[in-house]
Design an enzyme around this catalytic site. Structure first.
Site, PDB file in Angstrom:
ATOM      1  N   HIS A 178       0.886  -1.176  -0.066  1.00 49.86           N
ATOM      2  CA  HIS A 178       0.020   0.019   0.103  1.00 49.86           C
ATOM      3  C   HIS A 178       0.896   1.272  -0.107  1.00 49.86           C
ATOM      4  CE1 HIS A 178      -3.551   2.357   1.047  1.00 49.86           C
ATOM      5  NE2 HIS A 178      -2.712   3.129   1.464  1.00 49.86           N
ATOM      6  N   GLU A 179       1.999   1.202   0.960  1.00 50.02           N
ATOM      7  CA  GLU A 179       2.582   2.419   1.120  1.00 50.02           C
ATOM      8  C   GLU A 179       3.480   2.694  -0.123  1.00 50.02           C
ATOM      9  OE1 GLU A 179       1.756   4.535   2.886  1.00 50.02           O
ATOM     10  OE2 GLU A 179       0.435   3.393   4.275  1.00 50.02           O
ATOM     11  N   HIS A 230       1.968   4.554  -2.908  1.00 47.65           N
ATOM     12  CA  HIS A 230       1.963   6.047  -2.720  1.00 47.65           C
ATOM     13  C   HIS A 230       3.561   6.488  -2.993  1.00 47.65           C
ATOM     14  CE1 HIS A 230      -1.791   6.585  -0.899  1.00 47.65           C
ATOM     15  NE2 HIS A 230      -1.754   5.807   0.171  1.00 47.65           N
TER      16      HIS A 230
END
Length: 456
Positions: A23-24, A27
């Site tokens: 997920h990170e 980003h």
């Protein structure tokens, strides 16, 4: 061998760590592609317990003390002064489109991970239970539909299926839509017929009470002899002195020959004394034991703690290996991810309007439990579990709640409509409201976890 609690914890930590990193990293990668400087990539929250600076921007890669999430910290004027030379690389100086892409990248990364995991599984092949139905309980929707023991489900609502899991998924979708389920089955004689299952008669509150069982759908029990293959540790079977290779020929002086008869007798006698007649080699033994009481989904039943001796021919009849060519596997993976995502969103919507009980919310304890169970079943099941949780994380992060990615996207939509950013005071109030909502959801989920663990 690892004990069960440690296995469950390790499976949970590995799954959560992978999902947070993916997920990170979504980003992080899009931020870098958009020219934004990343100051820190953190797994976890709270105090930094390990860190290292890498790359041309000397990004700090950190592990933190609370391993329930993570974050990417970017150069941001709202968090402190920025050197004039680096202002073009600040997140706040990026266009609305770039900021939106950076925020959206995290949830999308989770969905892409789910697609990749499903695609790999579908290409490799997954061993699944065949959709062979057992005798339905009297006065259930399955019995009224005319389902009989040995019926094989071939098509559900016009969609061909190959496994019990696909059958369950189609029925859950019909339950959410309050519609009946059309089954095309082939009976033991080879005849094909179409049956209508009254799935729509169950309410959404049945989701936390095993709707498949309530409908009367069961798996046809394997025709295995009553021969013990494995004794589980610290169970009534072990304490009574049963051994692998024992053949059970009678229970309470009633002759038995099939494993299904032994399993049924155990399930129906929690906490009651059973007298087993066992053949071991040339000896006939009388063994007494008391099945342990087990509570699951509001049901109480007995469990002895042994497994039958495996029979390859029976296993082949019960299981099928489902696999697809690469393009078909990718298509099916995208479809599975899309359908699971939309189903999750609809269930969240039903919770918000009160049609679905909040008891269906699960927290870290239940997720850890499922992680442990899936890893004990085998790697393919664990991969499926990770894919499912990855979808949930992706979808939940897209909810329009401040502090989540979806909340930021909501702000950017308002900015687009207004033609200018929202005031800082709106952000501050939104953050407090979002944090309160998130804490409330987590509290309800944790309460549900503890309620399931201690009260069934």
């Amino acid at each position: 061998m690892l004990n069960a609690p440690f296995t469950y914890l390790l499976a949970f930590v590995v799954a959560l760590g992978l999902l947070v990193v993916v997920h990170e990293f979504g980003h992080y990668m899009v931020a870098r592609l958009c020219g934004v400087k990343v100051l820190r990539f953190a797994v976890g929250f709270g105090k930094v317990i390990w860190s290292r600076k890498l790359g041309p921007d000397q990004t700090e890669w950190a592990l933190c003390s609370i391993p329930l999430g993570g974050y990417v910290k970017m150069l941001d004027e709202r968090e402190g002064p920025v050197e004039p030379a680096e202002l073009p690389r600040a997140f706040t100086r990026q266009s609305l489109g770039k900021r939106s892409l950076i925020v959206l990248a995290g949830p999308v990364a989770n969905l892409i991970l789910a697609i990749a995991l499903y695609c790999g599984l579908f290409m490799h092949g997954v061993e699944e239970l065949r959709p062979i139905l057992g005798t339905p309980a009297a006065d259930t929707a399955a019995a009224r539909a005319g389902i009989e023991s040995g019926d094989v489900v071939q098509v559900v609502n016009g969609r061909p299926i190959q496994s019990w899991e696909e059958l369950r998924w189609e029925i859950l979708r019909d339950l959410a839509d309050a519609r009946e389920t059309q089954l095309q089955v082939q009976d033991k004689r080879g005849a094909t017929q179409v049956l209508l299952l009254a799935t729509h008669e169950l309410g959404l509150d049945s989701l936390d009470r095993d709707p498949i069982r309530l409908l009367g759908l069961t798996i046809e029990p394997p025709r295995l002899p009553a021969l013990i293959g494995r004794i589980l540790p610290d169970t009534p079977a072990e304490r009574a002195g049963l051994k692998a290779g024992d053949r059970i020929v009678a229970i309470d002086q009633q002759a038995v020959s099939m494993w299904s008869e032994v399993a049924q007798a155990a399930r129906e006698a929690p906490g009651e004394r059973l007298r087993l007649t066992v053949v071991r080699g040339n000896e006939t033994l009388a063994i007494t034991l008391i099945p342990a009481l087990v509570e699951e989904d509001g049901r109480r039943f007995g469990r002895i703690g042994f497994a039958p001796q495996d029979d390859p021919s029976v296993r082949e009849a019960m299981f099928a290996t489902v696999s697809y060519a690469p393009l078909r596997a990718l298509t099916k993976a995208v479809t599975q991810t899309w359908e699971t995502s939309t189903f999750t969103l609809r269930m969240i919507g039903r919770m918000l309007i009160g049609d679905l009980s909040l008891k269906n919310l699960s927290g870290p304890v239940t997720i850890a439990d499922y992680a442990g169970q899936s890893v004990q079943l085998g790697i393919p099941y664990y991969i499926k579990f990770i894919a499912l949780i990855s979808i949930s994380i992706g979808v939940l992060n897209l909810l329009p709640i401040p502090v989540l990615d979806g909340g930021h996207l909501m702000y950017y939509l308002a900015e687009f409509l207004r033609g200018k950013p929202l005031p800082e005071s709106v952000f501050a109030i939104g953050q407090r409201i979002g944090l309160a909502l998130l804490l409330l959801m987590m509290s309800v989920a944790l309460f549900n976890d503890l309620n399931r663990q201690f009260f069934g």
